[in-house]
Design an enzyme around this catalytic site. Structure first.
Site, short mmCIF file in Angstrom:
data_model
loop_
_atom_site.label_atom_id
_atom_site.label_comp_id
_atom_site.label_asym_id
_atom_site.label_seq_id
_atom_site.Cartn_x
_atom_site.Cartn_y
_atom_site.Cartn_z
N GLU A 35 13.02 19.70 -46.34
CA GLU A 35 13.84 18.75 -45.25
C GLU A 35 15.60 18.10 -45.11
O GLU A 35 16.01 17.71 -46.38
CB GLU A 35 12.54 17.51 -44.79
CG GLU A 35 12.94 17.31 -43.97
CD GLU A 35 12.26 18.61 -43.11
OE1 GLU A 35 12.30 18.92 -42.10
OE2 GLU A 35 10.51 18.01 -43.30
N GLY A 122 7.76 14.75 -28.76
CA GLY A 122 7.90 13.91 -29.36
C GLY A 122 7.74 13.86 -31.56
O GLY A 122 7.10 12.88 -31.75
N LEU A 125 7.30 18.62 -34.61
CA LEU A 125 6.85 19.68 -34.59
C LEU A 125 7.74 21.19 -33.88
O LEU A 125 7.65 22.06 -33.36
CB LEU A 125 5.55 19.66 -34.03
CG LEU A 125 4.52 18.76 -34.54
CD1 LEU A 125 2.95 18.75 -34.48
CD2 LEU A 125 4.42 19.21 -36.73
N SER A 127 9.04 21.25 -30.69
CA SER A 127 7.91 21.64 -29.35
C SER A 127 9.66 22.59 -28.29
O SER A 127 9.17 23.49 -27.81
CB SER A 127 8.21 20.80 -27.87
OG SER A 127 8.36 19.80 -28.60
N SER A 128 10.72 22.09 -28.95
CA SER A 128 11.81 22.42 -28.19
C SER A 128 13.08 23.66 -28.60
O SER A 128 12.85 24.54 -27.54
CB SER A 128 13.47 20.95 -27.61
OG SER A 128 13.30 20.76 -29.39
N GLU A 160 20.52 25.01 -28.61
CA GLU A 160 20.66 23.60 -28.78
C GLU A 160 21.61 22.82 -28.90
O GLU A 160 21.78 21.80 -28.80
CB GLU A 160 19.19 23.66 -29.99
CG GLU A 160 18.94 22.10 -30.95
CD GLU A 160 17.71 22.12 -30.34
OE1 GLU A 160 16.81 22.93 -29.97
OE2 GLU A 160 17.89 20.25 -29.94
N ASP A 172 14.23 25.40 -37.08
CA ASP A 172 13.59 25.54 -36.31
C ASP A 172 13.20 26.10 -35.04
O ASP A 172 12.11 27.11 -35.23
CB ASP A 172 13.11 24.02 -35.52
CG ASP A 172 13.44 23.03 -36.01
OD1 ASP A 172 13.40 23.38 -37.03
OD2 ASP A 172 13.73 21.89 -35.93
C1 GLA Z 1 15.44 18.93 -37.75
C2 GLA Z 1 16.52 19.91 -37.28
C3 GLA Z 1 16.49 20.97 -37.86
C4 GLA Z 1 16.55 20.23 -38.86
C5 GLA Z 1 15.40 18.87 -39.46
C6 GLA Z 1 15.23 18.58 -41.03
O1 GLA Z 1 14.16 19.68 -36.90
O2 GLA Z 1 15.86 20.99 -35.97
O3 GLA Z 1 17.42 21.92 -37.66
O4 GLA Z 1 17.40 19.60 -39.75
O5 GLA Z 1 15.09 18.38 -38.82
O6 GLA Z 1 15.07 19.58 -41.84
#
Ligand code: GLA
Length: 381
Positions: A35, A122, A125, A127-128, A160, A172
């Site tokens: 993360e 929100g 997960l 969604s965007s 994004e 993501d």
């Molecule tokens: C969001 C961001 C990702 C990543 C996570 C944290 O989901 O979109 O790029 O930085 O937070 O790991």
């Protein structure tokens, strides 16, 4: 045909007067571990969910895009002249994809799109990202383009970052595009090397509980940008390109005077190490042994990166007390979902145990499901 597919095809046919040329889908994701490492050129390990954004679409003759969201009961229409970064509202995620594709030199034809999503919004997960990647897969194919999956994920991220204006990393969009069923994606955010590591939970007698704490995460944008800026400043002070390059943590910590910055660096460096260990464990089929890494990742996000909130911490500790092997928050933080590794058949029991604790604490009721490692974006009909 799945419900989502039926619904978008039926609605498209009603509205446009003929069946769609095709149906595409792109999933949300859970990040198993890693993360806030992606924008530090580090490692991540997400898997795609079965929950996805599903799009029915056909080309149209004019250079116009008409996008209907069945979830929001809203239709937005835009032309090339409207493609201005900073556009507001949900349709920016679709318009930004046209903008990113055209900015990369592709010619995108006008299209009608009807979309429906069962990715919780929100909830951390993605969604965007699912929306961006679904629209991208749709428009690329309708315009006859052959774009490699990694390039697709980078274009969705441009939407994004540069059109919507959120300074995220690539995780993501890479997850939504590159993941495969029954695998997690071990992804190097510097070299973009992508490895599918087996994550057959069933064979291991396990399930992965995904529990949405339903915590509104209002602060998420400013806090995310703040964490990112601190990491970049730390890298600058340490004379490295990115925190990925910190090889001697003790030495790096000794060279930083700011205690907050030291904690942020410790999270990123130890989290990268945990992803590497997790990849080894999964490669050896040792899914159960991920548990202590999940716990350590959560502690690091709570104490060092300081991106958890009381609901999330309570959900993690309640899941562990109810018998989960390991648990952590997943996603950007300040609310959203936790994941917990549980025995097969235990998802509801552990979910209910967390819900009981939430009720006693007077928190809103959580929602949960079993996360199933699924396929990335593509045509589904
Ligand atoms: C969001 C961001 C990702 C990543 C996570 C944290 O989901 O979109 O790029 O930085 O937070 O790991």
């Amino acid at each position: 045909m799945s419900n989502e597919r039926d619904t978008v095809v039926r609605t498209f046919t009603d509205r446009v007067g003929r069946p769609p040329a095709g149906v595409w889908a792109a999933p949300g994701r859970v990040n198993l571990i890693g993360e806030h490492t992606d924008y530090n050129d580090g490692f991540v390990m997400p898997f795609a969910l079965s929950q996805a954004v599903t799009v029915a679409a056909s080309p149209r003759e004019d250079d116009t895009w008409s996008v209907t969201s069945l979830n929001l009961d809203s239709t937005r229409t835009f032309t090339r002249a409207d493609l201005v970064p900073g556009m507001s509202g949900w349709a920016a995620y679709a318009a930004g994809v046209v903008w990113a594709l055209e900015g990369a030199g592709h010619q995108i034809d006008g299209a009608d799109l009807v979309l429906s999503s069962d990715v919780p919004t929100g909830a951390g997960l993605s969604s965007s990202a699912a929306l961006e990647c679904a629209v991208l897969a749709t428009l690329a194919e309708l315009s006859g383009l052959q774009i490699e999956p990694l390039e697709r994920s980078k274009l969705a991220r441009r939407c994004e970052n540069e059109f919507v204006g959120a300074p995220t990393g690539l995780m993501d969009q890479a997850a939504s595009t590159l993941c495969t069923a029954e695998h997690a994606l071990f992804f190097d955010c510097r070299s973009y090397a992508a490895e599918q590591v087996p994550l057959d939970l069933g064979v291991a007698g396990l399930e992965l509980l995904v529990l949405d704490t339903k915590t509104p995460h209002d602060l998420v944008d400013s806090e995310y940008a703040d964490r990112r800026a601190t990491c970049e400043e730390a890298a600058r002070r340490l004379g490295v390109q990115a925190l990925r390059d910190v090889l001697d943590l003790d030495d790096a910590l000794a060279r930083l005077s700011d205690p907050t910055m030291r904690r942020r660096v410790r999270h990123v460096v130890t989290e990268n190490a945990r992803v590497l260990q997790a990849a080894e464990l999964l490669g050896a089929g040792r899914i159960r042994d991920l548990a202590p890494l999940l716990d350590a990742s959560h502690a690091s996000m709570r104490d060092d990166f300081e991106i958890t909130v009381p609901t999330v911490d309570l959900a993690v500790s309640a899941a562990r007390e109810a018998g989960a092997y390991g648990a952590r928050m997943t996603g950007g933080g300040f609310g959203g979902c936790i994941i917990a590794l549980v025995e097969t058949g235990d998802v509801d029991r552990v979910g209910r145990a967390v819900a009981d604790r939430f009720q006693r604490a007077r928190y809103a009721a959580p929602a949960w499901f079993a996360g199933v490692p699924s396929a990335g974006a593509g045509r589904v009909a």
